[in-house]
Design a protein around this motif. Structure first.
Motif, PDB file in Angstrom:
ATOM      1  N   HIS A  25       0.834  -1.198   0.000  1.00  0.00           N
ATOM      2  CA  HIS A  25       0.000   0.000   0.000  1.00  0.00           C
ATOM      3  C   HIS A  25       0.875   1.257   0.000  1.00  0.00           C
ATOM      4  O   HIS A  25       0.619   2.195  -0.743  1.00  0.00           O
ATOM      5  CB  HIS A  25      -0.930   0.004   1.216  1.00  0.00           C
ATOM      6  CG  HIS A  25      -1.739   1.248   1.346  1.00  0.00           C
ATOM      7  ND1 HIS A  25      -2.784   1.541   0.491  1.00  0.00           N
ATOM      8  CD2 HIS A  25      -1.655   2.287   2.194  1.00  0.00           C
ATOM      9  CE1 HIS A  25      -3.299   2.698   0.816  1.00  0.00           C
ATOM     10  NE2 HIS A  25      -2.624   3.175   1.864  1.00  0.00           N
ATOM     11  N   SER A  28       2.518   1.599  -3.524  1.00  0.00           N
ATOM     12  CA  SER A  28       1.590   2.004  -4.582  1.00  0.00           C
ATOM     13  C   SER A  28       1.099   3.428  -4.363  1.00  0.00           C
ATOM     14  O   SER A  28       0.897   4.168  -5.325  1.00  0.00           O
ATOM     15  CB  SER A  28       0.416   1.026  -4.679  1.00  0.00           C
ATOM     16  OG  SER A  28      -0.350   1.018  -3.506  1.00  0.00           O
ATOM     17  N   THR A  29       0.919   3.839  -3.116  1.00  0.00           N
ATOM     18  CA  THR A  29       0.523   5.218  -2.830  1.00  0.00           C
ATOM     19  C   THR A  29       1.638   6.181  -3.219  1.00  0.00           C
ATOM     20  O   THR A  29       1.376   7.233  -3.797  1.00  0.00           O
ATOM     21  CB  THR A  29       0.179   5.379  -1.332  1.00  0.00           C
ATOM     22  OG1 THR A  29      -0.878   4.488  -1.008  1.00  0.00           O
ATOM     23  CG2 THR A  29      -0.261   6.790  -1.017  1.00  0.00           C
ATOM     24  N   GLU A  31       3.836   5.729  -5.551  1.00  0.00           N
ATOM     25  CA  GLU A  31       3.888   5.792  -7.011  1.00  0.00           C
ATOM     26  C   GLU A  31       2.803   6.722  -7.545  1.00  0.00           C
ATOM     27  O   GLU A  31       3.032   7.513  -8.458  1.00  0.00           O
ATOM     28  CB  GLU A  31       3.722   4.400  -7.600  1.00  0.00           C
ATOM     29  CG  GLU A  31       3.798   4.374  -9.112  1.00  0.00           C
ATOM     30  CD  GLU A  31       3.608   2.987  -9.689  1.00  0.00           C
ATOM     31  OE1 GLU A  31       3.517   2.890 -10.927  1.00  0.00           O
ATOM     32  OE2 GLU A  31       3.542   2.021  -8.924  1.00  0.00           O
ATOM     33  N   LYS A  32       1.598   6.644  -6.987  1.00  0.00           N
ATOM     34  CA  LYS A  32       0.490   7.482  -7.428  1.00  0.00           C
ATOM     35  C   LYS A  32       0.769   8.966  -7.181  1.00  0.00           C
ATOM     36  O   LYS A  32       0.290   9.818  -7.904  1.00  0.00           O
ATOM     37  CB  LYS A  32      -0.796   7.093  -6.728  1.00  0.00           C
ATOM     38  CG  LYS A  32      -1.332   5.750  -7.177  1.00  0.00           C
ATOM     39  CD  LYS A  32      -2.554   5.362  -6.378  1.00  0.00           C
ATOM     40  CE  LYS A  32      -2.979   3.944  -6.734  1.00  0.00           C
ATOM     41  NZ  LYS A  32      -4.073   3.478  -5.858  1.00  0.00           N
ATOM     42  N   ARG A  33       1.565   9.246  -6.176  1.00  0.00           N
ATOM     43  CA  ARG A  33       1.890  10.631  -5.829  1.00  0.00           C
ATOM     44  C   ARG A  33       3.125  11.146  -6.578  1.00  0.00           C
ATOM     45  O   ARG A  33       3.654  12.190  -6.258  1.00  0.00           O
ATOM     46  CB  ARG A  33       2.119  10.755  -4.334  1.00  0.00           C
ATOM     47  CG  ARG A  33       0.860  10.543  -3.547  1.00  0.00           C
ATOM     48  CD  ARG A  33       1.093  10.730  -2.088  1.00  0.00           C
ATOM     49  NE  ARG A  33      -0.156  10.534  -1.358  1.00  0.00           N
ATOM     50  CZ  ARG A  33      -0.229  10.443  -0.056  1.00  0.00           C
ATOM     51  NH1 ARG A  33       0.862  10.542   0.678  1.00  0.00           N
ATOM     52  NH2 ARG A  33      -1.378  10.254   0.531  1.00  0.00           N
ATOM     53  N   ALA A  37       8.548   4.167  -8.892  1.00  0.00           N
ATOM     54  CA  ALA A  37       7.698   3.194  -9.578  1.00  0.00           C
ATOM     55  C   ALA A  37       7.969   1.800  -9.030  1.00  0.00           C
ATOM     56  O   ALA A  37       9.075   1.499  -8.587  1.00  0.00           O
ATOM     57  CB  ALA A  37       7.969   3.223 -11.077  1.00  0.00           C
TER      58      ALA A  37
END
Length: 40
Positions: A25, A28-29, A31-33, A37
């Motif tokens: 989590h 992936s959080t 990476e989204k921000r 990667a």
């Protein structure tokens, strides 16, 4: 690991599953921000 008791096996597996899910989590959080990667 030599664990004989089934309850200890379940608790140990659950612990490592929770740690893995928290790690995933966080990755992936990040990476989204726009952070790092996730390499597969």
């Amino acid at each position: 690991m030599g664990i004989e008791d089934d309850a200890i096996k379940v608790n140990t597996a659950s612990y490592f599953t929770n740690i893995t899910l928290l790690w995933w989590h966080r990755r992936s959080t990040g990476e989204k921000r726009g952070g790092y990667a996730i390499g597969t």
